[in-house]
Each structure stands twice: as C-alpha cells, then as structure tokens.
Design a protein around this motif. Structure first.
Motif, mmCIF file in Angstrom:
data_model
loop_
_atom_site.group_PDB
_atom_site.id
_atom_site.type_symbol
_atom_site.label_atom_id
_atom_site.label_comp_id
_atom_site.label_asym_id
_atom_site.label_seq_id
_atom_site.Cartn_x
_atom_site.Cartn_y
_atom_site.Cartn_z
ATOM 1 N N GLY A 1 -46.455 28.068 -58.166
ATOM 2 C CA GLY A 1 -46.681 26.638 -58.031
ATOM 3 C C GLY A 1 -45.695 25.990 -57.086
ATOM 4 O O GLY A 1 -44.724 26.610 -56.642
ATOM 5 N N VAL A 2 -45.947 24.731 -56.764
ATOM 6 C CA VAL A 2 -45.065 24.014 -55.854
ATOM 7 C C VAL A 2 -43.690 23.867 -56.493
ATOM 8 O O VAL A 2 -43.541 23.918 -57.721
ATOM 9 N N VAL B 1 -38.405 22.418 -67.241
ATOM 10 C CA VAL B 1 -38.559 22.973 -68.583
ATOM 11 C C VAL B 1 -40.016 23.023 -69.017
ATOM 12 O O VAL B 1 -40.386 23.787 -69.918
ATOM 13 N N GLN B 2 -40.874 22.219 -68.396
ATOM 14 C CA GLN B 2 -42.294 22.184 -68.765
ATOM 15 C C GLN B 2 -43.142 23.144 -67.928
ATOM 16 O O GLN B 2 -44.334 23.270 -68.185
ATOM 17 N N ARG B 3 -42.536 23.786 -66.956
ATOM 18 C CA ARG B 3 -43.305 24.582 -66.007
ATOM 19 C C ARG B 3 -43.410 26.052 -66.427
ATOM 20 O O ARG B 3 -42.837 26.945 -65.819
ATOM 21 N N TRP B 4 -44.132 26.284 -67.515
ATOM 22 C CA TRP B 4 -44.442 27.653 -67.931
ATOM 23 C C TRP B 4 -45.679 28.120 -67.182
ATOM 24 O O TRP B 4 -46.613 27.354 -66.954
ATOM 25 N N LEU C 1 -38.514 30.187 -65.125
ATOM 26 C CA LEU C 1 -37.867 30.881 -64.013
ATOM 27 C C LEU C 1 -38.849 31.104 -62.871
ATOM 28 O O LEU C 1 -38.461 31.081 -61.691
ATOM 29 N N CYS C 2 -40.113 31.305 -63.200
ATOM 30 C CA CYS C 2 -41.141 31.492 -62.167
ATOM 31 C C CYS C 2 -41.213 30.261 -61.277
ATOM 32 O O CYS C 2 -41.162 30.368 -60.038
ATOM 33 N N ALA C 3 -41.297 29.078 -61.882
ATOM 34 C CA ALA C 3 -41.357 27.844 -61.097
ATOM 35 C C ALA C 3 -40.052 27.595 -60.353
ATOM 36 O O ALA C 3 -40.055 27.140 -59.203
#
Length: 248
Positions: free
Chosen positions: A14-15, A23-26, A73-75
């Motif tokens: 993702g961007v 913290v919300q970017r799973w 961590l991905c984001a």
C-alpha cells in the motif's frame, strides 16, 4: 525526482502511511492469508501423520512471517527503507534458519554449500540494487519475486549450512556475514539517497531519505550480519562441547 513521480509508486503493502495511521495498517490480503493458512495446515497434517519436525522453531518462523507480511511492518516498509531492511533481516536471518532447522531436511531442496552461499549473496545484492528495488515497489509481481528470491535462497543457504560439516558451515556463515556487512556499510556511507520510492515518504517520520538509508545500512551491518556470526559461533561451540558417554 519530482514529487509527482514519487507519488506514482504503488507498492504491494500500500501507499506510504502517515505515522498516526500506521498501527491500523494491517495487511489482510485474502490470498496472502490463505497461503499462510495452507502452509500451517500442511505442516500440522504432516506432523499428525508422524512426520518429523521441530514444532517450536516452525511456529516461531510462522509468527515472523506474519509480522513481516501481515503486521503494520508491511505498510511501514512502503514508507521507510529502514523498515524494509528490518523486514528483509527477519526473512533471511531469522525466519529462514528457523524453517531450515525446524522442517525435515528433505522438505528443502539440497544444494551444495558454495552455490547456496553464492545464490543467496546474489539475491541480496540484486534486490538491493536501486533499479530492481524500485521495480519491486511498483509491481506486485516484482514484489513477490523479490520476496521469493530472498526467502528461497536464504532457505537453500541455511539448509546447506545444516547439511555441511562444522568448519564448512561456519565458513559459509562467515562469508555471508562479510558480504551482508559490506552491503550494509555501502548503504551507510553512501553520499546520497539511492532509493527513489522513499525520497518523499520518510520526512513524516522525522527522517531524511539519507538518514533512513543510513539506518537501514546499520541494520544490515550490525544485527543482520551479527546473526550469521552468532550462528557460526554456535555451530563451532556445539562441535566443541564434550561428548557425554552413557554409563555402562
């Protein structure tokens, strides 16, 4: 590179997020979750059928894969090259050895140690070349080619270390430590930022692109290279342990 060009990067994770939304970017990609679930189910079925394995090592490796690909961590790795370096370190220096020593030997194709060392080194250097790295952050296919190349060659490398003798395995680990440390040093002491996808995304986290790159280099230079050194010392130390003789 102009900001409008940088904004066209569309990495798999993702961007680049703002710090407050990290913290919300799973990553809840159903294909990824299904693949991880299938791998876990396959191992459980293998064990129920009496197959060999070290459950603790495999479970910890699975947790690290979840952290690497599903957690925020991905984001973060879309925004920070240092987060990407952490991601790669978890894959090749933590999850890969846990799988190589936790799964049955026959589960990972056997390669002689020298070719395995060379292939792993080639994958690390090629996928950290600025052009190929930028491609991996602009195409889902390229992203998964990068992950497969890094994790696949790392599995082959650690599996070859497991099969090799003590001195050969320690030598392979030492060579890998040296080349990983060299790559980290080159990134740390580079005079300018090299990775276009992160030229505009690091500032929100209080880092310039160059400082972020230097932090990534330090991660590869110290903890990541150190993992290979510790493994080599553990291998040699285990071979020097006194052999216990059972009482007659």
């Amino acid at each position: 590179m102009p900001v409008q060009q940088i904004a066209t990067w569309s990495p798999y994770c993702g961007v680049a997020p703002a710090p407050g939304e990290l913290v919300q970017r799973w990553n809840l990609d159903p294909w990824l979750l299904a693949a991880l679930a299938l791998l876990a189910a396959g191992y459980v079925l293998h064990r129920r059928r009496g197959g060999a394995g070290r459950d603790g090592l495999v479970a910890l490796a699975g947790l690290l894969l979840v952290v690497s690909f599903v957690s925020p961590l991905c984001a973060a790795s879309s925004a920070l090259f240092s987060a990407r370096a952490t991601h790669h370190a978890l894959l090749v220096a933590a999850a890969a050895p846990l799988l190589a020593f936790g799964l049955p030997r026959r589960a990972i194709p056997a390669l002689p140690l020298a070719p395995a060392v060379a292939l792993h080194a080639a994958a690390l250097w090629l996928w950290h070349a600025p052009g190929l790295y930028a491609w991996a952050l602009s195409s889902d296919l390229a992203y998964w080619l990068m992950q497969a190349g890094l994790l696949g060659t790392a599995l082959a490398f650690w599996s070859a270390v497991r099969r090799a003798g003590v001195l050969a395995g320690a030598a392979g680990l030492f060579v890998t430590m040296m080349q990983t440390g060299l790559l980290g040093a080159l990134l740390t002491f580079a005079a300018e930022p090299l990775y276009a996808p992160h030229l505009a995304s690091t500032w929100a986290f209080g880092l310039s692109p160059l400082a972020d790159q230097q932090l990534a280099g330090l991660i590869m230079w110290a903890p990541m290279a150190g993992a290979y050194l510790l493994a080599a010392l553990a291998l040699v130390g285990r071979s020097l342990s006194p052999v216990r003789v059972a009482p007659a």
